[in-house]
Design a protein around this motif. Structure first.
Motif, PDB file in Angstrom:
ATOM      1  N   VAL A  50     -47.457 -51.227 -58.258  1.00  0.00           N
ATOM      2  CA  VAL A  50     -46.793 -51.218 -56.962  1.00  0.00           C
ATOM      3  C   VAL A  50     -46.420 -52.638 -56.552  1.00  0.00           C
ATOM      4  O   VAL A  50     -47.149 -53.594 -56.829  1.00  0.00           O
ATOM      5  CB  VAL A  50     -47.690 -50.556 -55.883  1.00  0.00           C
ATOM      6  CG1 VAL A  50     -49.016 -51.294 -55.741  1.00  0.00           C
ATOM      7  CG2 VAL A  50     -46.958 -50.471 -54.548  1.00  0.00           C
ATOM      8  N   ASP A  73     -44.571 -54.588 -53.022  1.00  0.00           N
ATOM      9  CA  ASP A  73     -44.065 -54.439 -51.661  1.00  0.00           C
ATOM     10  C   ASP A  73     -42.937 -55.430 -51.405  1.00  0.00           C
ATOM     11  O   ASP A  73     -43.142 -56.652 -51.484  1.00  0.00           O
ATOM     12  CB  ASP A  73     -45.186 -54.666 -50.640  1.00  0.00           C
ATOM     13  CG  ASP A  73     -46.274 -53.613 -50.734  1.00  0.00           C
ATOM     14  OD1 ASP A  73     -45.978 -52.521 -51.255  1.00  0.00           O
ATOM     15  OD2 ASP A  73     -47.401 -53.884 -50.303  1.00  0.00           O
ATOM     16  N   LEU A  94     -52.094 -49.870 -59.016  1.00  0.00           N
ATOM     17  CA  LEU A  94     -52.574 -48.967 -57.973  1.00  0.00           C
ATOM     18  C   LEU A  94     -53.842 -48.273 -58.453  1.00  0.00           C
ATOM     19  O   LEU A  94     -53.876 -47.722 -59.549  1.00  0.00           O
ATOM     20  CB  LEU A  94     -51.497 -47.935 -57.652  1.00  0.00           C
ATOM     21  CG  LEU A  94     -51.772 -46.939 -56.529  1.00  0.00           C
ATOM     22  CD1 LEU A  94     -51.870 -47.660 -55.193  1.00  0.00           C
ATOM     23  CD2 LEU A  94     -50.665 -45.890 -56.478  1.00  0.00           C
ATOM     24  N   ARG A 115     -52.831 -42.372 -55.569  1.00  0.00           N
ATOM     25  CA  ARG A 115     -52.417 -42.264 -54.158  1.00  0.00           C
ATOM     26  C   ARG A 115     -52.248 -43.641 -53.546  1.00  0.00           C
ATOM     27  O   ARG A 115     -53.061 -44.546 -53.770  1.00  0.00           O
ATOM     28  CB  ARG A 115     -53.442 -41.447 -53.373  1.00  0.00           C
ATOM     29  CG  ARG A 115     -53.101 -41.279 -51.880  1.00  0.00           C
ATOM     30  CD  ARG A 115     -53.874 -40.141 -51.260  1.00  0.00           C
ATOM     31  NE  ARG A 115     -53.457 -38.868 -51.815  1.00  0.00           N
ATOM     32  CZ  ARG A 115     -52.384 -38.195 -51.406  1.00  0.00           C
ATOM     33  NH1 ARG A 115     -51.618 -38.671 -50.441  1.00  0.00           N
ATOM     34  NH2 ARG A 115     -52.088 -37.040 -51.960  1.00  0.00           N
ATOM     35  N   PHE A 116     -51.172 -43.788 -52.771  1.00  0.00           N
ATOM     36  CA  PHE A 116     -50.883 -45.042 -52.081  1.00  0.00           C
ATOM     37  C   PHE A 116     -50.948 -44.807 -50.572  1.00  0.00           C
ATOM     38  O   PHE A 116     -50.346 -43.861 -50.057  1.00  0.00           O
ATOM     39  CB  PHE A 116     -49.489 -45.551 -52.462  1.00  0.00           C
ATOM     40  CG  PHE A 116     -49.084 -46.826 -51.768  1.00  0.00           C
ATOM     41  CD1 PHE A 116     -49.541 -48.060 -52.221  1.00  0.00           C
ATOM     42  CD2 PHE A 116     -48.245 -46.788 -50.663  1.00  0.00           C
ATOM     43  CE1 PHE A 116     -49.168 -49.235 -51.582  1.00  0.00           C
ATOM     44  CE2 PHE A 116     -47.866 -47.948 -50.021  1.00  0.00           C
ATOM     45  CZ  PHE A 116     -48.327 -49.179 -50.480  1.00  0.00           C
ATOM     46  N   LYS A 117     -51.684 -45.674 -49.872  1.00  0.00           N
ATOM     47  CA  LYS A 117     -51.836 -45.533 -48.422  1.00  0.00           C
ATOM     48  C   LYS A 117     -51.536 -46.852 -47.725  1.00  0.00           C
ATOM     49  O   LYS A 117     -51.925 -47.921 -48.192  1.00  0.00           O
ATOM     50  CB  LYS A 117     -53.254 -45.084 -48.066  1.00  0.00           C
ATOM     51  CG  LYS A 117     -53.620 -43.693 -48.544  1.00  0.00           C
ATOM     52  CD  LYS A 117     -55.016 -43.302 -48.101  1.00  0.00           C
ATOM     53  CE  LYS A 117     -55.382 -41.908 -48.566  1.00  0.00           C
ATOM     54  NZ  LYS A 117     -56.735 -41.514 -48.103  1.00  0.00           N
ATOM     55  N   LYS A 118     -50.836 -46.747 -46.601  1.00  0.00           N
ATOM     56  CA  LYS A 118     -50.535 -47.907 -45.775  1.00  0.00           C
ATOM     57  C   LYS A 118     -50.522 -47.436 -44.330  1.00  0.00           C
ATOM     58  O   LYS A 118     -49.756 -46.552 -43.960  1.00  0.00           O
ATOM     59  CB  LYS A 118     -49.166 -48.479 -46.150  1.00  0.00           C
ATOM     60  CG  LYS A 118     -48.986 -49.940 -45.835  1.00  0.00           C
ATOM     61  CD  LYS A 118     -49.624 -50.815 -46.889  1.00  0.00           C
ATOM     62  CE  LYS A 118     -49.253 -52.274 -46.689  1.00  0.00           C
ATOM     63  NZ  LYS A 118     -49.885 -53.140 -47.711  1.00  0.00           N
ATOM     64  N   HIS A 137     -41.588 -49.989 -50.647  1.00  0.00           N
ATOM     65  CA  HIS A 137     -42.656 -49.968 -51.646  1.00  0.00           C
ATOM     66  C   HIS A 137     -42.087 -49.472 -52.974  1.00  0.00           C
ATOM     67  O   HIS A 137     -41.604 -48.344 -53.074  1.00  0.00           O
ATOM     68  CB  HIS A 137     -43.804 -49.080 -51.173  1.00  0.00           C
ATOM     69  CG  HIS A 137     -44.343 -49.470 -49.832  1.00  0.00           C
ATOM     70  ND1 HIS A 137     -45.145 -50.567 -49.638  1.00  0.00           N
ATOM     71  CD2 HIS A 137     -44.155 -48.918 -48.611  1.00  0.00           C
ATOM     72  CE1 HIS A 137     -45.448 -50.679 -48.369  1.00  0.00           C
ATOM     73  NE2 HIS A 137     -44.861 -49.684 -47.717  1.00  0.00           N
ATOM     74  N   PHE A 171     -42.628 -48.565 -56.963  1.00  0.00           N
ATOM     75  CA  PHE A 171     -43.654 -48.085 -57.893  1.00  0.00           C
ATOM     76  C   PHE A 171     -43.062 -48.020 -59.300  1.00  0.00           C
ATOM     77  O   PHE A 171     -41.878 -47.711 -59.474  1.00  0.00           O
ATOM     78  CB  PHE A 171     -44.160 -46.702 -57.474  1.00  0.00           C
ATOM     79  CG  PHE A 171     -44.732 -46.663 -56.091  1.00  0.00           C
ATOM     80  CD1 PHE A 171     -46.071 -46.959 -55.864  1.00  0.00           C
ATOM     81  CD2 PHE A 171     -43.936 -46.339 -54.996  1.00  0.00           C
ATOM     82  CE1 PHE A 171     -46.603 -46.941 -54.594  1.00  0.00           C
ATOM     83  CE2 PHE A 171     -44.454 -46.310 -53.710  1.00  0.00           C
ATOM     84  CZ  PHE A 171     -45.796 -46.620 -53.510  1.00  0.00           C
TER      85      PHE A 171
END
Length: 327
Positions: free
Chosen positions: A37, A39, A62, A66-69, A76, A78
């Motif tokens: 990932v 940003d 990652l 799962r990606f959380k922000k 973002h 990937f």
């Protein structure tokens, strides 16, 4: 020999590069420890820039699939590599049905084989596959492919998981899922019809309140699941940005209060808290109208999502003592 080739390929990439996600026939593969990932806080980087950045090993791995922000302030990007020793088609699924922008790129060597540009900002048919979530087809034939994704949910909370599933299995799972939604819709309609007949026979308004709760709750679920966009407003993407899921929660609280008052027979004569209940309803309506105005003029875009989240939390907390003291 095919299994041996797969093992050698995986070992080579483990030592010298990013892990490759193997696709085995008739198995859904959860992506884990293989996604990178990056940003882009400038919101300006293109695919060519991102490929160069990935080659410079500036992506981060990652943890998990799962990606959380909590507050997304960037595009973002990937990246992962996928491979199959046999010719097959797999579907990449992003499990968050509410994403502002999603760009998918399937790359072999220096060539872009497929690209899909979609998201809540575009009409529903812009998606690669008709589904309430984001699904992208990837055809595999013994060659490793680079997959790049750009996901945007600007100034909002972002929580998205990734999975790969062979197309046949995915279609079977999807058919069962939509069958479940269809059964649920059918049961909802039956309950509505029964209550409509009872109301017509008795003229008791409590059945009206109950039907309003069912309808609003159904709309809330369809808005949050992406089914509303798929079946109700597929050609009106702008409606997605009017917070249908959140606003329907506020309206649902009003209907729940009305149902409660009718159910327990609460009036100004028999309840001291009755005036406060009315004030609570009027406050919700006032803030609802104010929020519509703020949204219409795009006021405070960087904090509007958190404002809506906070107001929803306050309304739900206040509903508890109002219900308790009304009994």
């Amino acid at each position: 020999m095919r299994k041996l080739a797969n093992i050698l390929l995986l070992l080579t990439n483990t030592i010298f590069a990013q892990n490759i996600i193997p696709i085995e026939s008739k198995k859904g593969i959860q992506i884990s420890e293989n996604i990178e990932v990056f940003d882009d806080s400038t919101f300006e980087l293109k695919l060519a820039n991102i490929i160069n950045i990935q080659k410079q090993n500036l992506f981060k791995t990652l943890k998990g699939n799962r990606f959380k922000k909590s507050n997304s302030m960037a595009n973002h990007w990937f990246h992962f590599i996928v491979y199959s020793g046999a010719t097959t088609e797999v579907y990449l699924e992003l499990d968050n049905p509410r994403l502002n922008k999603v760009d998918f790129y399937e790359i072999l060597g220096d060539s872009i084989l497929n690209q899909i540009h979609t998201g809540d900002v575009k009409i529903f048919n812009s998606r690669g596959i008709a589904n309430n979530k984001w699904v992208f087809p990837i055809k595999l034939n013994g060659q490793k492919k680079d997959i790049y994704l750009r996901v945007n949910k600007e100034y909002e909370a972002l929580d998205v998981g990734f999975s790969l599933t062979e197309s046949q299995i995915f279609n079977e799972i999807t058919a069962k899922k939509y069958m479940f939604w269809g059964v649920l819709l059918g049961l909802t309609l039956v309950v509505l019809l029964i209550n409509a007949f009872i109301w017509f026979a008795t003229k008791d308004s409590i059945y009206i309140w109950f039907m309003l709760i069912i309808l609003t709750n159904a709309f809330h679920i369809t808005a949050g699941s992406g089914l509303g966009f798929q079946y109700i407003w597929p050609n009106i993407p702008a409606f997605n940005f009017w917070y249908p899921q959140t606003f329907s929660t506020w309206i649902l609280i009003i209907f729940q209060v009305g149902f409660m008052q009718k159910f327990i027979g609460q009036t100004a004569k028999n309840s001291k808290i009755y005036p406060w209940v009315k004030v609570f309803v009027y406050v919700i309506l006032a803030i609802f109208l104010l929020s519509i105005l703020l949204l219409n003029f795009n006021a405070f875009p960087k904090i509007f999502f958190r404002y809506m989240l906070f107001i929803s939390l306050v309304f739900n907390i206040l509903l508890i003592p109002i219900a308790l003291f009304s009994i």
